[in-house]
Every structure is written in C-alpha cells, then in structure tokens.
Scaffold this motif. Sequence first.
Motif, short mmCIF file in Angstrom:
data_model
loop_
_atom_site.label_atom_id
_atom_site.label_comp_id
_atom_site.label_asym_id
_atom_site.label_seq_id
_atom_site.Cartn_x
_atom_site.Cartn_y
_atom_site.Cartn_z
N PRO A 65 61.89 51.65 40.41
CA PRO A 65 62.34 52.86 39.71
C PRO A 65 63.53 53.48 40.43
N ILE A 66 64.48 54.01 39.66
CA ILE A 66 65.74 54.49 40.27
C ILE A 66 66.02 55.98 40.01
N ALA A 67 65.12 56.65 39.28
CA ALA A 67 65.28 58.10 39.06
C ALA A 67 66.69 58.44 38.57
N SER A 68 67.29 59.49 39.12
CA SER A 68 68.57 59.99 38.61
C SER A 68 69.78 59.16 39.00
N THR A 263 61.98 60.86 41.83
CA THR A 263 60.76 61.05 41.03
C THR A 263 59.60 60.60 41.90
N ASP A 264 58.39 60.86 41.46
CA ASP A 264 57.22 60.44 42.24
C ASP A 264 57.21 58.92 42.43
N ALA A 265 57.53 58.18 41.37
CA ALA A 265 57.50 56.72 41.45
C ALA A 265 58.68 56.16 42.22
N ALA A 266 59.86 56.74 42.04
CA ALA A 266 61.08 56.22 42.68
C ALA A 266 61.22 56.67 44.13
N GLY A 267 60.61 57.80 44.47
CA GLY A 267 60.86 58.38 45.78
C GLY A 267 62.29 58.90 45.86
N LYS A 268 62.73 59.18 47.05
CA LYS A 268 64.09 59.70 47.24
C LYS A 268 65.07 58.53 47.28
N CYS A 269 66.04 58.57 46.37
CA CYS A 269 67.02 57.48 46.25
C CYS A 269 68.43 58.03 46.40
N ILE A 270 69.35 57.17 46.80
CA ILE A 270 70.72 57.64 46.99
C ILE A 270 71.72 56.49 46.91
N VAL A 271 72.87 56.79 46.31
CA VAL A 271 74.05 55.92 46.37
C VAL A 271 75.19 56.77 46.92
N THR A 272 75.79 56.31 48.01
CA THR A 272 76.96 57.00 48.54
C THR A 272 78.12 56.01 48.61
N GLY A 290 60.79 59.83 54.71
CA GLY A 290 61.08 61.18 55.18
C GLY A 290 61.63 62.09 54.10
N ASP A 291 62.24 63.19 54.53
CA ASP A 291 62.74 64.18 53.58
C ASP A 291 64.21 63.94 53.26
N TRP A 292 64.81 64.89 52.50
CA TRP A 292 66.21 64.73 52.11
C TRP A 292 67.14 64.70 53.33
N ASN A 293 66.83 65.50 54.33
CA ASN A 293 67.66 65.51 55.54
C ASN A 293 67.62 64.15 56.24
N ASN A 294 66.44 63.55 56.28
CA ASN A 294 66.30 62.25 56.92
C ASN A 294 67.09 61.19 56.15
N GLN A 295 67.07 61.30 54.82
CA GLN A 295 67.83 60.36 54.00
C GLN A 295 69.32 60.46 54.31
N SER A 296 69.83 61.67 54.34
CA SER A 296 71.24 61.88 54.64
C SER A 296 71.58 61.42 56.05
N LYS A 297 70.67 61.66 56.98
CA LYS A 297 70.88 61.26 58.38
C LYS A 297 71.00 59.73 58.47
#
Length: 418
Positions: A65-68, A263-272, A290-297
Amino acid sequence: MKKIGRKLIHLLLLFLALNLSLAGLTRRAKASDDAFYNMKARAAYAIDAQTGQVLYQKNANKTYPIASLTKILTLAVIEQDIKDHRLSWDQKIKITPAVAKVANDWHFSNVQLNAGEQYSVRQLVESMMLVSADGSTEALALADAGSTVAFNRKMQAVARKAGVTDAKIYNMIGLPNGSLGKHRLKNVDKDTENEMSAKDLALVSRYVINKYPETLKITKKKFANFDVTAGQQYQMVNINALLPQNGYAPKDWEIDGLKTGNTDAAGKCIVTTGTYAGRRVILVALHTSGDWNNQSKMQKEFYEALAANYQPVELKKITDLPKGVQQARVVHAKKQRHVRLQLAEPQWIWLRKGENWSAAKPKFIPANNRQSVTGRLEAPLKKGQKVGQIELQIQGMPAMKVPVTSSQKVAVRSFWSR
C-alpha cells in the motif's frame, strides 16, 4: 550394509545441500549488509533520475500500500491533460457536496472546501501536493474524468508510460476504498488500497519530473496561500521537512520534492528528490519505522551518506576502463577472435570516492541475442550494433550495467552462415 551405505550417502548429500543453502543465505544477507546505508523501512529504492542507476534497493519489487504517494500519479494525469488542453491551470472547479464532505472530514488531510464554491486547478494542485489535501485531489480527478473508475483508467495509462505494468489502482487519493463514500468503487472491499512497489514509484516520479518540470516548481514551495472564500485565506505549509533551511535539509543537497503519505496499512511513506553535484536523485521509502521526524532523519542521513561516500564520475569512453573489457572474445568469426567494444554513449556513474574503475571489477556480458551456446559473443556483428553490457560492481551499491556496441564489422565464417 549396502542399504546403510546408501542412506549414509543420502544423509551426507542432504547435509552438504543444507550447508550450501545456508551459505547462500549468509552471502545474500552480507550483500544486503554491505549497502552504504540501511533504510529502516518495509521497502526502499533510490535512483539517479537522469541515468536510472540504482543506488539502493530493499524489497524494491514487491507491491505494498502506498497511501498518498498515489497523488504523484494523480498529478501526472492532471498535468498531461493540461498539456493536452483538456484542463487549464486557471480553470475553476465547482465543489460538490460529496467532495466537500471528504474535504471537511477531520480524519483526512485537507484544506477546507465549501460546497458550491469554485477553486482553480492550480489552487487544488498546490493543496494536493503541499499539504496532501484529499478533498482537493478528489475534486481534480472528478472534474477531469467524471468518475473514480474513469480516472483510475487514466492513472493506469500514465503508469504504463512510466514503465509500470502492475500498479493496483482503486482511487486518486490513496485512501481505503470505503473512505471515498459516494465515489468508492462498487464490488471492491472497503479496506482495499492502492498498491505499488518502491521501484514503480521511483519510475513514476522520474517520469513526472522529466515530462512535467512544472511539478518541482510546485513541490519546492514552502508556503502557499489558499483562498477558501473571498474573505477567508489559509496559509499552507509544505510538509516536506527536507526542503532547504528546514530542520532535516541534507547538507550540500537541494531537495525540491516530492510527497509523503500515511494510512494504517501503508504506514508512513515518502518520496523525496533533490540535486547534488548536478545529479538528481529520487529516493522512495515505504512503511518507515518510527515517527515522521525519524522518517525525515533517515532521508537526510541517506542523502548525506551518499554524498560522503560517492561522487558522480563521467565514464566517457571504453578506454577509461581496464584493457580486459575494451574488447571481447568473438566466436564463429571469419578472420578475428576479438572485437573492439565502445560505449553506446558516455554515462555519469556514482563511483565510490577514492576508487577507480578497476575497483568496480568491470565484466563484459554479451547480449542474450548475441550469445553462442557457450555464452560467448557470436559473429556476425555490425559496426555500431549493441552487443552487450559492461557490468560494474560498485561497493555498497547494486550492480549496474553500461551498454556497449561493436566498433567494427565482424563477418561470420561461411560454415556458420545462417
């Protein structure tokens, strides 16, 4: 005794097979550990956007799952239709009660949209990409195609143009199907979500960036105003924490996109995506820990580790490589046993700092359609014909292949004439 002897041999063979299997698993695990950075995510993929060189991969071909992150593909459809004059940036879209219901639901990412109010395509696109506004996304898709089903078909078509053939697309937003209310798909489970692989998302992102440069002019904005009504304005703040001067902006990089999702199924996802030393890199991570900060880190650390350990180097000609791969053995040729090779074109490659091309252990691999039964390059060959690839094993990265051609014509021995 003979039966016992056979059983012992069988047991010995099983033991050897098990050890070989375990050794293989160990080697594969070590190969993964040798990567220059360990992204703590369900899947990840990084490429040089210009050349397609794979810089990092982890479960990159498996769909999740890829959410937004879906909205990158949604934007590609909108930009395509703007280019084809089916839409325009200044075109006004009137908000229906069904779309307003999604837009004003606090469970979702949004800017306020009022039923009956009209908003420009540009306003809605900016809110979709900067703050991941779900209602704006739905408004764009329905105005463009008329229904979720029709817009899904457009998304699939653009995905195929980007090189993706197995995308599972159920809506323009990336929410579970049931969350779209009136505009959900019938006969599809309410919890079903869009699914793509990390590699597929990198391909779509690369396609959008190269095909529609306007994308990055939008996604690099830190702030933009959204006019909810004539007398009510909302300042949108880009949620990408890696943009310049933001808390997780990587040193020496210029990050200018692209999208997050959750989303709950996708978790935190990111493309930079961003540039360093004239090279653009796209980095995808699905279901990060982890959280959004950890993702960005982690994204910041990846970019900085890449720049600290590697540099883009131009491979200009075949003679830059060791002599052993400047020519290839050719079989069934009329007069010669070897053919001189040449690069199909010069190519920029991320090479480990302090190492030369020899350290990448270059190896010539003949093209499948030019191999003899023994795996050798086989005559006849035409000058300029693609004959295979030079494989480079760059430490800490997946192997990459550079196309090569024949620098001369090679005739076949009459005995082997076809």
